[in-house]
Scaffold this active site. Structure first.
Site, PDB file in Angstrom:
ATOM      1  N   ASP A 310       0.812  -1.219   0.000  1.00 32.91           N
ATOM      2  CA  ASP A 310       0.000   0.000   0.000  1.00 32.91           C
ATOM      3  C   ASP A 310       0.850   1.275   0.000  1.00 32.91           C
ATOM      4  OD1 ASP A 310      -1.969  -1.860   0.338  1.00 32.91           O
ATOM      5  OD2 ASP A 310      -2.915  -0.869   2.065  1.00 32.91           O
ATOM      6  N   ASP A 311       0.187   2.355  -0.375  1.00 33.97           N
ATOM      7  CA  ASP A 311       0.655   3.740  -0.191  1.00 33.97           C
ATOM      8  C   ASP A 311       1.751   4.156  -1.178  1.00 33.97           C
ATOM      9  OD1 ASP A 311      -1.017   3.419   1.941  1.00 33.97           O
ATOM     10  OD2 ASP A 311       0.443   3.845   3.501  1.00 33.97           O
ATOM     11  N   TYR A 401      -6.798   2.738   6.284  1.00 34.23           N
ATOM     12  CA  TYR A 401      -7.055   2.282   7.659  1.00 34.23           C
ATOM     13  C   TYR A 401      -8.116   1.184   7.709  1.00 34.23           C
ATOM     14  CZ  TYR A 401      -5.134   6.982   7.812  1.00 34.23           C
ATOM     15  OH  TYR A 401      -4.377   8.079   7.551  1.00 34.23           O
ATOM     16  N   HIS A 454       3.572  -2.335   3.140  1.00 33.78           N
ATOM     17  CA  HIS A 454       3.694  -0.993   2.565  1.00 33.78           C
ATOM     18  C   HIS A 454       5.049  -0.864   1.878  1.00 33.78           C
ATOM     19  CE1 HIS A 454       0.702  -0.730   5.787  1.00 33.78           C
ATOM     20  NE2 HIS A 454       0.162   0.265   5.094  1.00 33.78           N
TER      21      HIS A 454
HETATM   22 NI    NI Z   1      -2.586   2.953   3.426  1.00 31.25          NI
END
Ligand code: NI
Length: 509
Positions: A310-311, A401, A454
């Site tokens: 993610d991200d 989240y 991540h």
């Molecule tokens: Ni995230």
């Protein structure tokens, strides 16, 4: 492509030479020459004229009744969009109206600093029952002006409007074209060969020059710096012809001879199939489906696990892609807005290498605190960024989240996206220790797990080799979320694939 021959050992080289002979024969085969498709009484064909590194331009006066639709509705930015209305081609008109509207929407969604947007058109073929429409797209945003190109092909026999890549017989042929194009571009000023992949997002403007050679054109800034402007590769017809689909062969014929008083048949011979949107269900070359059919995770014997990152993309996502490639592992990248803008080539590469690209919002807010319009804007922008880079429209999203509610589910459903949570949380954002991250992933994993990580954290990237090694030793197949889940229901939330169906832990997505 022939450049590669010298590097091959003798037996392979002999085979390749034989294949070249077949290609030459293919180029001379009946039906490949540029003859008009219809009518025995037609006068001898007149070859079209034009530049060798340009797609053919058809004189508009050759198409009686040709008209234009245009729009300047800008809602705050300068807009000038036009597309042709070809008599007898109602499905084409409808398609072009939708396609130009979506290009404008995507430009606006992807560019907060949008200034102006224009699309102008030429016909690049009008012959037999084929029409080719080439758009020039002039955009300006806070980064400055930029020009792009896209070409669509209408098959009057079926009423089907094709993407440029459908001039090729299939993905294997697009892969071969991509190699030929890379050879053509090798050594060209500013061109980054590693950024050239056989995906629709790049190969969205393919046509023919008047001599019948295949012409591929790339948008300014897509494979070379914007300062290099348009990048074009001309693949000689003897090399390109064997790669063409039936439509491709007819398109070539239509682009290389003058057809006076061009007219399409009044009604298509067969009913028009729906033109597939470039999404996971379509079979358009260059649209890579994250579902794939190489692995069946629903089988009780399978041990599938979906690693998700993610991200990102982050500074080390390229290294992560190398690691995954080394183990023939697939993963899913839930990308956010700024990182995509910063590392567009990593998104393109991840997609081209068979990983799944999914939506993790622009600014990473808690979506449950936003209105439906706010959620819509978050999802819309990231989809536009991904589509402009790859040609692919994601059908999976992950709420930051893991925070979701009915509104988030409804808006996700409107965008055709399922919500993906997780069943294994490495907490890698908190514990920046690759040994801990690796151990946590391997201790908790079961068949069907979706593992949350991540790729913006260096310690996570460092943990990946031992995670891949450990999963490999335990007989796991590392798949995309799409491969793990198969068909998903838009708006529905998933936290694991078969056989596990446990609820996600509460944590940070
Ligand atoms: Ni995230």
């Amino acid at each position: 492509m022939t450049n590669n021959l010298t590097a091959l050992p003798f037996p392979v080289r002999a085979a390749a030479t034989a294949a070249s002979a077949v290609l030459l024969l293919g180029a001379c085969a009946p039906g490949d020459t540029a003859e008009p498709v219809a009518g025995d009484e037609s006068p001898p064909p007149t070859p079209v004229s034009g530049e060798p590194d340009e797609l053919t331009v058809v004189d508009r006066s050759l198409v009686p009744g040709l008209e234009e639709e245009s729009s300047t509705e800008g809602d705050g930015i300068d807009v000038d969009v036009a597309y042709p209305v070809v008599p007898g081609a109602a499905p084409l008109t409808e398609f072009l109206g939708d396609a130009t509207a979506r290009e404008l929407d995507d430009f606006r969604a992807a560019n907060p600093g949008a200034v102006s947007f224009a699309m102008g058109w030429e016909l690049t073929a009008a012959g037999g029952d084929v029409v080719g429409v080439r758009f020039t797209q002039d955009e300006e945003d806070s980064e400055g002006p930029r020009t792009g190109y896209s070409t669509y092909w209408y098959d009057g026999a079926s009423g089907y409007t094709a993407h440029s890549t459908e001039l090729l017989a299939g993905q294997a042929e697009l892969d071969r074209l991509n190699e030929a194009v890379k050879d053509e571009l090798d050594g060209r000023d500013g061109v980054d060969g590693a950024s050239v992949h056989p995906i629709l997002g790049l190969y969205d403007s393919i046509g023919f020059n008047p001599a019948g050679d295949l012409v591929v054109e790339f948008d300014a800034g897509s494979v070379a710096p914007v300062s290099e402007d348009r990048v074009v590769a001309v693949v000689p017809s003897d090399e390109a012809d064997p790669l063409l689909s039936d439509l491709g062969r007819r398109a070539k014929a239509a682009a290389t001879v003058v057809t006076p008083d061009f007219a399409l048949p009044a009604t298509p011979a067969s009913p028009a199939p729906a033109t597939p949107a470039p999404g996971p269900e379509s079979a358009v070359p260059g649209v890579l489906t994250p579902r794939g059919d190489s692995v069946d995770c629903s089988s009780p014997d399978s041990k599938c696990v979906a690693l998700t990152f993610d991200d990102g993309p982050g500074a080390r996502t390229g290294e992560l892609l190398d690691m995954l490639a080394g183990k023939d592992a697939r993963a899913t990248f839930f990308v956010t807005g700024e990182p995509v803008r910063e590392h567009p080539l990593l998104v393109r590469r991840a997609y081209a290498e068979g990983h799944e690209i999914a939506n993790h919002t622009v600014r990473h807010p808690d979506l449950t605190t936003l209105s439906a319009e706010g959620v819509d804007a978050e999802l819309r922008t990231v989809n536009a960024l991904i589509r402009r880079e790859t040609g692919y429209t994601p059908d999976l999203m992950r709420p930051p989240y893991g925070a979701t509610d009915d509104t988030v589910a409804e808006v996700s459903a409107e965008h055709g996206m399922a919500e993906i949570l997780w069943s294994v949380d490495t907490n890698d954002w908190r514990d920046r220790d690759s040994g801990v991250v690796s151990k946590r992933a391997l201790d908790a994993v079961q068949p069907g797990s979706i593992v949350l990580m991540h790729d913006i954290h260096s310690t996570t990237v460092d943990a990946v080799p031992s995670i891949l090694e450990g999963l490999d030793e335990r007989g796991y197949t590392m798949v995309t979320v799409g491969q793990l889940l198969g068909d998903t229901e838009p708006g529905t939330s998933y936290s694991a694939g078969p056989p596990v169906t446990e609820s996600p832990e509460t944590s940070v997505g």
